[in-house]
Design an enzyme around this catalytic site. Structure first.
Site, PDB file in Angstrom:
ATOM      1  N   SER A   1       0.822  -1.203   0.000  1.00  0.00           N
ATOM      2  CA  SER A   1       0.000   0.000   0.000  1.00  0.00           C
ATOM      3  C   SER A   1       0.863   1.264   0.000  1.00  0.00           C
ATOM      4  O   SER A   1       2.015   1.248   0.438  1.00  0.00           O
ATOM      5  CB  SER A   1      -0.921   0.010   1.224  1.00  0.00           C
ATOM      6  OG  SER A   1      -1.718  -1.145   1.245  1.00  0.00           O
TER       7      SER A   1
HETATM    8  N1  SAH Z   1      -0.305  -4.549   4.145  1.00  0.00           N
HETATM    9  C1  SAH Z   1       0.097  -5.055   2.873  1.00  0.00           C
HETATM   10  C2  SAH Z   1      -1.055  -4.915   1.915  1.00  0.00           C
HETATM   11  C3  SAH Z   1      -1.059  -5.920   0.865  1.00  0.00           C
HETATM   12  S1  SAH Z   1      -2.467  -5.818  -0.194  1.00  0.00           S
HETATM   13  C4  SAH Z   1       1.304  -4.291   2.336  1.00  0.00           C
HETATM   14  O1  SAH Z   1       1.331  -3.071   2.477  1.00  0.00           O
HETATM   15  O2  SAH Z   1       2.188  -4.905   1.744  1.00  0.00           O
HETATM   16  C5  SAH Z   1      -3.624  -6.837   0.654  1.00  0.00           C
HETATM   17  C6  SAH Z   1      -3.239  -8.255   0.886  1.00  0.00           C
HETATM   18  O3  SAH Z   1      -4.379  -8.938   1.387  1.00  0.00           O
HETATM   19  C7  SAH Z   1      -2.813  -9.023  -0.367  1.00  0.00           C
HETATM   20  O4  SAH Z   1      -1.535  -9.539  -0.171  1.00  0.00           O
HETATM   21  C8  SAH Z   1      -3.860 -10.133  -0.487  1.00  0.00           C
HETATM   22  O5  SAH Z   1      -3.335 -11.351  -0.999  1.00  0.00           O
HETATM   23  C9  SAH Z   1      -4.311 -10.270   0.942  1.00  0.00           C
HETATM   24  N2  SAH Z   1      -5.613 -10.913   1.120  1.00  0.00           N
HETATM   25  C10 SAH Z   1      -6.734 -10.787   0.372  1.00  0.00           C
HETATM   26  N3  SAH Z   1      -7.719 -11.565   0.863  1.00  0.00           N
HETATM   27  C11 SAH Z   1      -7.205 -12.185   1.964  1.00  0.00           C
HETATM   28  C12 SAH Z   1      -7.729 -13.114   2.925  1.00  0.00           C
HETATM   29  N4  SAH Z   1      -8.978 -13.576   2.863  1.00  0.00           N
HETATM   30  N5  SAH Z   1      -6.912 -13.542   3.901  1.00  0.00           N
HETATM   31  C13 SAH Z   1      -5.630 -13.097   3.991  1.00  0.00           C
HETATM   32  N6  SAH Z   1      -5.091 -12.223   3.125  1.00  0.00           N
HETATM   33  C14 SAH Z   1      -5.864 -11.768   2.129  1.00  0.00           C
END
Ligand code: SAH
Length: 218
Positions: free
Chosen positions: A61
């Site tokens: 993000s």
């Molecule tokens: N905080 C992270 C954000 C990554 S984007 C960063 O800044 O790097 C959001 C993430 O949520 C993705 O990696 C996606 O694979 C994950 N995600 C989506 N649905 C999910 C679920 N049901 N359980 C766990 N992770 C999930």
């Protein structure tokens, strides 16, 4: 120490002018090496004012959004915190600086493993990761003082509400698959109170209590 000055610029130009004022939050952003969490090919963009691709169609993000979500959690250092959506692990590291312990669930095993490598090599000991469907929370260690969901959901997953402590706080982007509103949910006397914190755009929360699974990852 080129990255240290880039981190300082990120804080002074992207976070402070947009209203991030919590000193501890700003200190964590000055400290955590964001460039360790982005793909090697995007190193020069590590401190840019935008999200970056991290593989599997997911993103790390934008720094401001990570800061806003962190500030919304209101951490004081004693909290057991659950994060859903480990992704790169950058937000996880920020939480590890500001909370007592962090449990983080990621649906893609590969992303979870890469995040674990980076968090381990930076020496974070108060972080516990697992791969799986985070819409169901992480029951084993519940209840949590704070829960942060870093992917956009149609509604707050019931499992997460049930794993939140009394006087606990949950932060989650709610809306359509394309745009959401960042919400703070507080639990007081067994009731849930919702507060809107503004518009945002996240990748979808995919799982049993989120959006429908279409890619077969989990
Ligand atoms: N905080 C992270 C954000 C990554 S984007 C960063 O800044 O790097 C959001 C993430 O949520 C993705 O990696 C996606 O694979 C994950 N995600 C989506 N649905 C999910 C679920 N049901 N359980 C766990 N992770 C999930």
């Amino acid at each position: 120490m080129a990255y240290e000055s880039e981190r300082g610029a990120m804080v002074n130009e992207q976070l402070v002018p947009r209203g991030i004022g919590d000193k501890e939050v700003l200190a964590a952003f000055r400290k955590v090496p964001r460039h360790e969490f982005v793909p090697r090919s995007l190193l020069k963009d590590a401190y840019g004012d935008y999200p970056l691709p991290i593989g599997e169609g997911q993103t790390i993000s934008q720094p401001y959004m990570v800061a806003l979500m962190t500030e919304c959690l209101g951490l004081s250092g004693v909290e057991k915190t659950l994060e859903i959506g480990t992704g790169s692990g950058y937000q996880t590291a920020i939480l590890a600086e500001l909370a007592k312990t962090v449990y983080s669930v990621e649906r893609f095993q590969g992303l979870s493993e890469t995040a674990a490598e980076h968090l381990n090599s930076l020496g974070y000991k108060n972080v516990h990761l697992k791969a799986g469907d985070g819409t169901l929370g992480w029951k084993e260690f519940a209840p949590y003082d704070r829960i942060l969901v870093t992917a956009g959901a149609p509604d707050v997953p019931k499992s997460l509400l049930s794993q939140l402590k009394e006087n606990g706080r949950l932060v989650i982007p709610l809306g359509s698959a394309f745009s959401q509103v960042l919400m703070i949910v507080e639990k007081k006397s067994g009731k849930f109170f919702y507060k809107e914190m503004g518009g945002c755009v996240f990748v979808p929360l995919v799982g049993k209590e989120g959006w429908e699974v279409k890619d077969g990852a989990g």
